[in-house]
Design a protein around this motif. Structure first.
Motif, mmCIF file in Angstrom:
data_model
loop_
_atom_site.group_PDB
_atom_site.id
_atom_site.type_symbol
_atom_site.label_atom_id
_atom_site.label_comp_id
_atom_site.label_asym_id
_atom_site.label_seq_id
_atom_site.Cartn_x
_atom_site.Cartn_y
_atom_site.Cartn_z
ATOM 1 N N GLY A 129 0.796 -1.223 0.000
ATOM 2 C CA GLY A 129 0.000 0.000 0.000
ATOM 3 C C GLY A 129 0.827 1.271 0.000
ATOM 4 O O GLY A 129 2.042 1.263 0.194
ATOM 5 N N ALA A 130 0.130 2.387 -0.205
ATOM 6 C CA ALA A 130 0.800 3.693 -0.254
ATOM 7 C C ALA A 130 1.429 4.034 1.089
ATOM 8 O O ALA A 130 2.527 4.581 1.164
ATOM 9 N N PHE A 131 0.723 3.712 2.185
ATOM 10 C CA PHE A 131 1.252 4.003 3.510
ATOM 11 C C PHE A 131 2.551 3.237 3.735
ATOM 12 O O PHE A 131 3.548 3.782 4.212
ATOM 13 N N GLY A 132 2.539 1.947 3.351
ATOM 14 C CA GLY A 132 3.740 1.134 3.501
ATOM 15 C C GLY A 132 4.884 1.606 2.623
ATOM 16 O O GLY A 132 6.048 1.415 2.955
ATOM 17 N N GLN A 133 4.548 2.256 1.497
ATOM 18 C CA GLN A 133 5.584 2.723 0.582
ATOM 19 C C GLN A 133 6.373 3.890 1.167
ATOM 20 O O GLN A 133 7.562 4.016 0.952
ATOM 21 N N TYR A 134 5.697 4.763 1.907
ATOM 22 C CA TYR A 134 6.334 6.001 2.363
ATOM 23 C C TYR A 134 6.668 6.007 3.854
ATOM 24 O O TYR A 134 7.432 6.854 4.301
ATOM 25 N N LEU A 135 6.111 5.088 4.603
ATOM 26 C CA LEU A 135 6.387 5.036 6.032
ATOM 27 C C LEU A 135 7.858 4.712 6.289
ATOM 28 O O LEU A 135 8.425 3.807 5.671
ATOM 29 N N ASP A 136 8.490 5.468 7.173
ATOM 30 C CA ASP A 136 9.885 5.204 7.537
ATOM 31 C C ASP A 136 9.954 3.875 8.288
ATOM 32 O O ASP A 136 9.335 3.707 9.340
ATOM 33 N N LEU A 137 10.711 2.936 7.749
ATOM 34 C CA LEU A 137 10.769 1.602 8.349
ATOM 35 C C LEU A 137 11.267 1.645 9.778
ATOM 36 O O LEU A 137 10.734 0.965 10.668
ATOM 37 N N GLU A 138 12.308 2.444 10.035
ATOM 38 C CA GLU A 138 12.874 2.482 11.381
ATOM 39 C C GLU A 138 11.852 3.027 12.382
ATOM 40 O O GLU A 138 11.749 2.540 13.507
ATOM 41 N N SER A 139 11.091 4.040 11.978
ATOM 42 C CA SER A 139 10.077 4.586 12.877
ATOM 43 C C SER A 139 8.981 3.565 13.134
ATOM 44 O O SER A 139 8.504 3.412 14.260
ATOM 45 N N ALA A 140 8.556 2.862 12.068
ATOM 46 C CA ALA A 140 7.503 1.859 12.223
ATOM 47 C C ALA A 140 7.955 0.734 13.144
ATOM 48 O O ALA A 140 7.165 0.221 13.956
ATOM 49 N N ILE A 141 9.221 0.347 13.039
ATOM 50 C CA ILE A 141 9.756 -0.695 13.923
ATOM 51 C C ILE A 141 9.892 -0.158 15.345
ATOM 52 O O ILE A 141 9.570 -0.854 16.313
ATOM 53 N N THR A 142 10.339 1.081 15.489
ATOM 54 C CA THR A 142 10.547 1.668 16.815
ATOM 55 C C THR A 142 9.268 1.686 17.640
ATOM 56 O O THR A 142 9.296 1.441 18.855
ATOM 57 N N ILE A 143 8.136 1.966 17.006
ATOM 58 C CA ILE A 143 6.882 2.003 17.776
ATOM 59 C C ILE A 143 6.202 0.634 17.830
ATOM 60 O O ILE A 143 5.181 0.473 18.497
ATOM 61 N N GLY A 144 6.751 -0.352 17.102
ATOM 62 C CA GLY A 144 6.177 -1.694 17.135
ATOM 63 C C GLY A 144 5.102 -1.947 16.104
ATOM 64 O O GLY A 144 4.409 -2.961 16.160
ATOM 65 N N LEU A 145 4.955 -1.042 15.153
ATOM 66 C CA LEU A 145 3.951 -1.235 14.109
ATOM 67 C C LEU A 145 4.383 -2.330 13.134
ATOM 68 O O LEU A 145 3.560 -3.086 12.629
ATOM 69 N N TYR A 146 5.686 -2.402 12.851
ATOM 70 C CA TYR A 146 6.267 -3.455 12.027
ATOM 71 C C TYR A 146 7.186 -4.312 12.884
ATOM 72 O O TYR A 146 7.749 -3.825 13.884
ATOM 73 N N PRO A 147 7.385 -5.574 12.544
ATOM 74 C CA PRO A 147 8.280 -6.437 13.320
ATOM 75 C C PRO A 147 9.735 -6.031 13.148
ATOM 76 O O PRO A 147 10.122 -5.429 12.137
ATOM 77 N N ASP A 148 10.555 -6.354 14.131
ATOM 78 C CA ASP A 148 11.982 -6.005 14.119
ATOM 79 C C ASP A 148 12.758 -7.129 13.444
ATOM 80 O O ASP A 148 13.300 -8.016 14.096
#
Length: 527
Positions: A427-446
């Motif tokens: 998706g568009a959100f996944g395309q532009y979301l900063d991976l490190e930020s998403a991992i830092t808050i736990g939205l994406y797996p580490d």
């Protein structure tokens, strides 16, 4: 960044999947022997007999019959016919004078809750010729799926929602047609990737039981539908095919994403996540697939955060906070004066607040109730643009739902987080979301970053594959049949995990080793 800009970048930066072209509609040039006193076969019969070896069970709709007789004679019996699949049979949907085989167009559409994207596809080469995007007209009646379901409770409301999305599609078709100098009539097949509710609303079906136990839709596989049945401004006889859904909240957009990623063909364990206005995830490999979904995205949309907005010009999409001075740097879309904060900016802000020690792991401000991202003197509104405690609480619920859903899937199949080999962000959100930020808050797996793949608009890409390939359509239907769907609405394990999941990045820090290390280095945790 308008919807148009957003998706055009995704299109330019992605490698489209190769496929053996066997499209939903096909063109064929034929030369017929003219009738005579010695050969007085009827016009339609003469044409269908000539095509019989290629297209068995070929039917001709009544509205085309007179046109066929006229065009055959005007073209001296040398014509191009367009035929389209309708399940296991074929239907003749158009006839043109002369050889027009090289101009063969289809339309692949991703209908999201917020954004609609159309891709004009050359069905000879498989290439995307152009794209157009717009905001889903249904937003006027509700920003989220549940609101639209309630609005569709009456025949009038359902008609309004259907007309709103059809109008959006027809606007996209008109823009694509003008850009390429064609008529909408030239588009001879349409495929759609969308969630279950959106498909219901597009087809005018009652979605009310999707949100009530036992959460049963009217249909998961609508099959082939005549485009004119809903008023699409393409060839009126063109087939419209919506990719199949799996359950109440895992729809054809997810099936399209799986198809585009190819995770269902690979032996290693993969996780597919699409967080938009709703959030879906699929876990599995070439032997099994499990999926679930929930209303994960609204907290990351403009309507929930106090100073939130869509990803449009003036939206803050990146935030950095100096941990020593707490000075803030930010970037806005198209470098315009800040109007608000879009989803990627909200995730960035939460991650930076945590790593700067301004909030604790429970997401609570150590001092005050908000953080000023853009001071009034720098904003386009002449007011502070802030990130508040309420905003944090809303995002924590979203993040917690994603954590809990993933844990339910992992436990359901007896796997650990460390077993995941590949992560697909769709998706568009996944395309532009900063991976490190998403991992830092736990939205994406580490996970190791090289194992994290941005798919872009995988729903649109999956729709393109099905448009171009009968094999891909059958593959999509097979994927849908073989997914085990976890209904989270009535899942007690999910609710228990959700209640305990609202910590940053996770209740169990060992799931997020790189984040844990960053926090230790900054003195936010004891080693």
């Amino acid at each position: 960044m308008s919807a148009e800009h957003d998706y055009s970048i995704i299109l330019q930066n992605r490698v489209l999947v190769d496929v053996d072209i066997n499209p939903m509609s096909q063109k064929k040039y034929v030369e017929l022997e003219p009738p005579s006193l010695l050969n007085n076969q009827a016009d339609i019969d003469r044409l269908t007999e000539a095509l019989g070896n290629c297209y068995r069970n070929l039917s001709v709709p009544l509205p085309l019959m007179n046109k066929i007789s006229v065009v055959l004679r005007e073209a001296d019996w040398r014509v191009t016919v367009t035929v389209a699949r309708y399940g296991d049979s074929w239907q003749l949907i158009d006839i043109e004078p002369g050889d027009q085989v090289s101009c063969h167009l289809g339309l692949a559409i991703d209908i999201g809750t917020t954004t609609v994207v159309g891709y004009l596809v050359d069905m000879v080469t498989g290439r995307v010729l152009d794209m157009a995007a717009d905001f889903n007209g249904q937003v006027e009646y509700g920003a989220d799926i549940l609101t639209r379901i309630y609005w569709a409770a009456t025949d009038e409301g359902r008609t309004q929602l259907q007309q709103a999305v059809v109008d959006t599609l027809n606007n996209i078709i008109k823009r694509l047609s003008l850009s390429k100098g064609i008529q909408g009539q030239a588009i001879s097949a349409v495929t759609v990737g969308a969630n279950s509710t959106i498909v219901h609303l597009l087809l005018g079906l009652d979605p009310s039981r999707i949100c009530m136990a036992p959460y049963i839709p009217v249909v998961n596989l609508p099959g082939f539908i005549n485009a004119s049945a809903i008023g699409l401004a393409v060839n009126p006889q063109a087939p419209l095919y919506c990719l199949p859904s799996v359950g109440s909240y895992v729809g054809g957009d997810v099936i399209a994403g799986i198809l585009a990623s190819g995770l269902h063909k690979k032996p290693e364990l993969a996780l597919f996540v699409d967080i938009g206005t709703n959030g879906e995830m699929v876990l599995g490999n070439n032997e099994w697939l499990v999926a679930c979904s929930g209303a994960a995205g609204p907290a990351l949309e403009g309507g929930v955060a106090r100073d939130g907005m869509r990803a449009e010009p003036g939206a803050v999409y990146q935030v950095r906070i100096d941990p020593e001075t707490r000075a803030t740097r930010y970037r806005t879309i198209e470098n315009q004066k800040a109007l608000g904060i879009c989803g990627s900016g909200l995730v960035d802000c939460l991650a930076e607040l945590l790593l700067a020690g301004i909030i604790d792991r429970a997401g609570k401000f150590r001092e005050g109730q908000e953080f000023v991202v853009v001071p009034a003197a720098q904003s386009a509104t002449n007011k502070d643009i802030s990130f508040t405690q309420t905003d944090i609480n809303n995002i924590l619920r979203t993040k917690g739902a994603v954590n809990a859903a993933l844990e339910v899937l992992l436990e359901g199949v007896g796997c650990q987080m460390s077993d995941i080999s590949t992560f697909y962000a769709a998706g568009a959100f996944g395309q532009y979301l900063d991976l490190e930020s998403a991992i830092t808050i736990g939205l994406y797996p580490d996970l190791p970053r090289e194992r994290m793949i941005r798919l872009g608009n995988s729903s649109g890409e999956g729709a393109r594959l099905v448009l171009l390939s009968e094999e891909s359509r059958l593959e999509a239907e097979d994927i849908a049949r073989n997914i085990t769907y976890f209904e989270l609405n009535a899942n007690e394990v999910f609710m228990n995990k959700f209640v305990g999941s609202k910590f940053l990045p996770h209740t169990n820090l060992d799931y997020y080793p790189t984040v844990k290390e960053k926090m230790i280095q900054r003195g936010l945790l004891n080693d």
